[in-house]
Design a protein around this motif. Structure first.
Motif, PDB file in Angstrom:
ATOM      1  N   SER A 144     -29.993  53.003   1.280  1.00 61.51           N
ATOM      2  CA  SER A 144     -28.672  52.567   1.726  1.00 61.51           C
ATOM      3  C   SER A 144     -28.535  51.050   1.602  1.00 61.51           C
ATOM      4  O   SER A 144     -27.474  50.531   1.210  1.00 61.51           O
ATOM      5  CB  SER A 144     -28.436  52.985   3.189  1.00 61.51           C
ATOM      6  N   LEU A 145     -29.609  50.335   1.916  1.00 64.14           N
ATOM      7  CA  LEU A 145     -29.591  48.882   1.768  1.00 64.14           C
ATOM      8  C   LEU A 145     -29.454  48.477   0.302  1.00 64.14           C
ATOM      9  O   LEU A 145     -28.812  47.469  -0.022  1.00 64.14           O
ATOM     10  CB  LEU A 145     -30.865  48.283   2.368  1.00 64.14           C
ATOM     11  N   VAL A 146     -30.054  49.274  -0.583  1.00 66.32           N
ATOM     12  CA  VAL A 146     -29.906  49.008  -2.022  1.00 66.32           C
ATOM     13  C   VAL A 146     -28.440  49.165  -2.429  1.00 66.32           C
ATOM     14  O   VAL A 146     -27.900  48.360  -3.193  1.00 66.32           O
ATOM     15  CB  VAL A 146     -30.811  49.954  -2.844  1.00 66.32           C
ATOM     16  N   ILE A 147     -27.800  50.219  -1.912  1.00 65.60           N
ATOM     17  CA  ILE A 147     -26.378  50.428  -2.222  1.00 65.60           C
ATOM     18  C   ILE A 147     -25.548  49.254  -1.710  1.00 65.60           C
ATOM     19  O   ILE A 147     -24.606  48.802  -2.366  1.00 65.60           O
ATOM     20  CB  ILE A 147     -25.894  51.757  -1.612  1.00 65.60           C
ATOM     21  N   VAL A 148     -25.876  48.763  -0.516  1.00 73.30           N
ATOM     22  CA  VAL A 148     -25.162  47.615   0.033  1.00 73.30           C
ATOM     23  C   VAL A 148     -25.347  46.381  -0.848  1.00 73.30           C
ATOM     24  O   VAL A 148     -24.415  45.603  -1.085  1.00 73.30           O
ATOM     25  CB  VAL A 148     -25.647  47.312   1.468  1.00 73.30           C
ATOM     26  N   TRP A 149     -26.545  46.211  -1.376  1.00 72.70           N
ATOM     27  CA  TRP A 149     -26.920  44.996  -2.118  1.00 72.70           C
ATOM     28  C   TRP A 149     -26.240  44.895  -3.480  1.00 72.70           C
ATOM     29  O   TRP A 149     -25.757  43.839  -3.872  1.00 72.70           O
ATOM     30  CB  TRP A 149     -28.436  44.966  -2.273  1.00 72.70           C
ATOM     31  N   ILE A 150     -26.181  45.978  -4.217  1.00 66.92           N
ATOM     32  CA  ILE A 150     -25.695  45.921  -5.600  1.00 66.92           C
ATOM     33  C   ILE A 150     -24.200  45.644  -5.656  1.00 66.92           C
ATOM     34  O   ILE A 150     -23.478  45.832  -4.686  1.00 66.92           O
ATOM     35  CB  ILE A 150     -25.994  47.245  -6.349  1.00 66.92           C
ATOM     36  N   ARG A 151     -23.745  45.172  -6.814  1.00 67.05           N
ATOM     37  CA  ARG A 151     -22.322  44.969  -7.074  1.00 67.05           C
ATOM     38  C   ARG A 151     -21.790  46.175  -7.843  1.00 67.05           C
ATOM     39  O   ARG A 151     -22.395  46.605  -8.827  1.00 67.05           O
ATOM     40  CB  ARG A 151     -22.094  43.706  -7.906  1.00 67.05           C
ATOM     41  N   ILE A 152     -20.682  46.731  -7.384  1.00 68.80           N
ATOM     42  CA  ILE A 152     -20.054  47.839  -8.092  1.00 68.80           C
ATOM     43  C   ILE A 152     -18.974  47.292  -9.008  1.00 68.80           C
ATOM     44  O   ILE A 152     -18.091  46.541  -8.580  1.00 68.80           O
ATOM     45  CB  ILE A 152     -19.432  48.852  -7.125  1.00 68.80           C
ATOM     46  N   VAL A 153     -19.032  47.664 -10.274  1.00 64.62           N
ATOM     47  CA  VAL A 153     -18.034  47.265 -11.262  1.00 64.62           C
ATOM     48  C   VAL A 153     -16.999  48.379 -11.395  1.00 64.62           C
ATOM     49  O   VAL A 153     -17.339  49.503 -11.764  1.00 64.62           O
ATOM     50  CB  VAL A 153     -18.694  46.975 -12.615  1.00 64.62           C
ATOM     51  N   HIS A 154     -15.764  48.074 -11.066  1.00 63.51           N
ATOM     52  CA  HIS A 154     -14.681  49.051 -11.125  1.00 63.51           C
ATOM     53  C   HIS A 154     -13.757  48.757 -12.305  1.00 63.51           C
ATOM     54  O   HIS A 154     -13.548  47.602 -12.677  1.00 63.51           O
ATOM     55  CB  HIS A 154     -13.845  49.006  -9.839  1.00 63.51           C
TER      56      HIS A 154
END
Length: 559
Positions: A144-154
């Motif tokens: 979950s912390l990894v998901i928080v950390w990354i940038r999502i490109v939309h």
């Protein structure tokens, strides 16, 4: 750079942009799909593989179809400000659920959610072990912390909507194709193994929770309809003494470990000396307290019962009250599940009596300690229900005092992984030994007052327990697939000699009938009415275990 900005709708802080990797939202959904399916669904895939062992092609299509369905679900939530919190929620739910799936063989269905919702803090704390916390940290919180950390490109909103729709439609097509190609195989295996989808994480736990919430809201304002308002006592006992029945509602005791029923270890040494009638072939109404307790006190059979029916209909205690029988419930477990809404009720752990209680839980001897005070106040026909903590796991060792550690070595932990199978079973057997002592003491309390009351005791357990058979521990497995260890429960009756004689109960007949017959929680409602000589139109003599061993046999039909 301009192109990169056109593909994202997130504003990235300079420091984060430098160190946080960028990933497309669909790619993240795919990674999350693979993660939950591969890491948090071991029990699901193990069961499925076993069911499809003779159909490898169908199993391969099943894997592809399920994966496509999960991918479609995750992609549905691929939107700005939504993707991360939803994926984190899915990962955390899958992590926690998979722990209980893998460690205890537990299925998180609606009834399990209901049981968890009414558990006390002390009861729940026994499940929060160091290994549980470590597991959730590694498989839930860390990703979950990894998901928080990354940038999502939309993508831009219209392109994103089109792209997401295309992915969802493609996944749905794959799912349908897999299902139709092997439809006969899936239909056959599904009918034979109705639990096939019950451990799919995170879908089934979330679905079960939603169903529970909907039920809770729908049932929030239910008012119980009167039942047995015509109930009346059919004459007083000829000896002039009030009739007193003490019901000991046991917790998590399985019949397989009762020496009264043939278990090799002597777990019932005291009751064996109390001239009780034991019913060796008795089945429960459910596999969890939240189902069994309201069901067995209801007028409904197991096949007829539902949670809503239990709420909207008065129960055995109400019928006894209509017959002017005084009813009291003393609780040392997790509550009465709305059974006592209209009778006297006391939750004993709130007393925090230092003689019996520690950390929010009490040894069952606190129940016996209250019996004399209650008996002192008896003026007429009365029923007392003692609700045990009994053998509730996984902390079996906390259910009995030191002097009842007869079977050793016994597991002294609530983490089964630190104990051998022998130690787990010994600890559980010690809880049965202690229950034997509790029920025997209750019988003795009534014997001591034989000059002033006509007493009887009815003991039964709400459900059983799995101790590792087929990799399953604890209880709560859906009834349709539950092992016998969770549904085969002990039941016994003791009756004072003068009561049996005056009221026409043939105990020798009952003992023979009990040994040869098959019984269930369906018998409780009508048998208690029989024990108390309560006549009412809702009484069914066919479900009264005493009816055929009485003189006259139609006593409750007398005017």
């Amino acid at each position: 750079m301009p192109r990169r900005q056109s593909l994202t709708n997130e504003k990235i802080a300079p420091g984060r942009q430098k160190f946080a990797p960028a990933i497309g939202s669909i790619t993240l959904c795919l990674v999350a799909t693979l993660y939950v399916l591969l890491v948090t669904n071991r029990m699901f895939w193990t069961k499925a593989y076993g069911y499809f062992i003779a159909e490898p092609a169908a199993f391969a299509a099943f894997v592809i179809g399920i994966s496509a369905a999960i991918m479609a679900l995750f992609t549905f939530f691929s939107a700005k400000y939504v993707t991360k919190p939803v994926l984190i929620f899915f990962v955390l739910v899958a992590s926690v659920s998979s722990w209980f799936n893998d460690q205890f063989g537990v299925i998180i269905d609606k009834e399990m959610i209901r049981n968890a919702a009414v558990s006390t803090g002390a009861e729940s704390s026994h499940l929060i072990t160091t290994r549980f916390i470590t597991y959730v940290l590694l498989t839930g919180i860390l990703p979950s912390l990894v998901i928080v950390w990354i940038r999502i490109v939309h993508r831009p909103i219209l392109k994103k909507l089109a792209y997401n729709t295309a992915v969802i439609l493609a996944c749905s097509a794959i799912f349908v194709a897999a299902g139709t190609t092997f439809y006969k195989t899936y239909a056959g295996i599904g009918r034979a193994h109705r639990d096939m989808m019950d451990t799919l994480n995170p879908v089934m736990p979330i679905t079960s929770a939603v169903r529970y919430v909907i039920d809770a809201q729908r049932n929030a304002n239910v008012v119980a309809e009167p039942l047995g308002t015509d109930a009346r006592r059919v004459g007083a006992v000829d000896n002039g003494k009030p009739r007193v029945t003490i019901i000991v509602a046991g917790e998590t005791a399985r019949a397989q470990n009762f020496s009264l029923g043939g278990y090799a270890k002597m777990t019932n040494p005291e009751l064996a000396k109390r001239n009780v009638v034991y019913f060796p072939n008795t089945s429960s109404c459910g596999t969890a307290t939240a189902t069994s307790i309201p069901c067995l006190f209801s007028v409904y059979t197991r096949q007829q019962y539902s949670h809503r029916k239990g709420l909207e209909t008065e129960n055995l205690l109400d019928v006894l009250t209509h017959a002017k029988v005084d009813v009291t419930w003393l609780d040392n477990d997790t509550g009465s599940y709305d059974v006592t809404n209209r009778v006297s009720y006391t939750f004993l752990p709130h007393s925090a009596d230092p003689r019996f209680c520690q950390d929010g839980e009490c040894k069952d001897e606190i129940l016996v300690d209250k019996v004399d005070g209650w008996l002192d106040k008896v003026k007429g026909d009365s029923v007392l229900v003692l609700h045990q903590l009994g053998s509730h796991g996984p902390a079996y060792y906390q259910r009995y005092p030191e002097e009842f550690r007869r079977f050793q070595p016994d597991c002294r932990s609530n983490d089964f992984s630190s104990c051998s199978q022998e130690e787990i079973t010994n600890a559980y057997d010690n809880t049965i030994l202690y229950t034997d002592h509790i029920v025997a003491m209750v019988i003795d309390k009534l014997k001591q007052r034989s000059n002033s009351i006509s007493g009887s005791v009815l003991y039964f357990s709400d459900h059983g327990e799995s101790l590792g058979e087929n990799g399953i521990y604890l209880h709560g497995t859906p009834y349709i697939i539950a092992p016998s260890q969770q549904t085969h429960v002990p039941m016994l009756v003791w009756m004072a000699d003068d009561l049996a004689k005056v009221a026409g109960f043939d105990m020798a007949c009952l003992a023979k009938q009990a040994a040869e017959g098959t019984y269930s929680h369906d018998n409780i409602f009508h048998s208690v009415l029989g024990m108390m000589d309560v006549s009412t139109k809702v009484y069914d003599p066919k479900l009264d275990v005493f009816a055929t061993c009485r003189t006259p046999s139609n006593k409750l039909a007398l005017k």
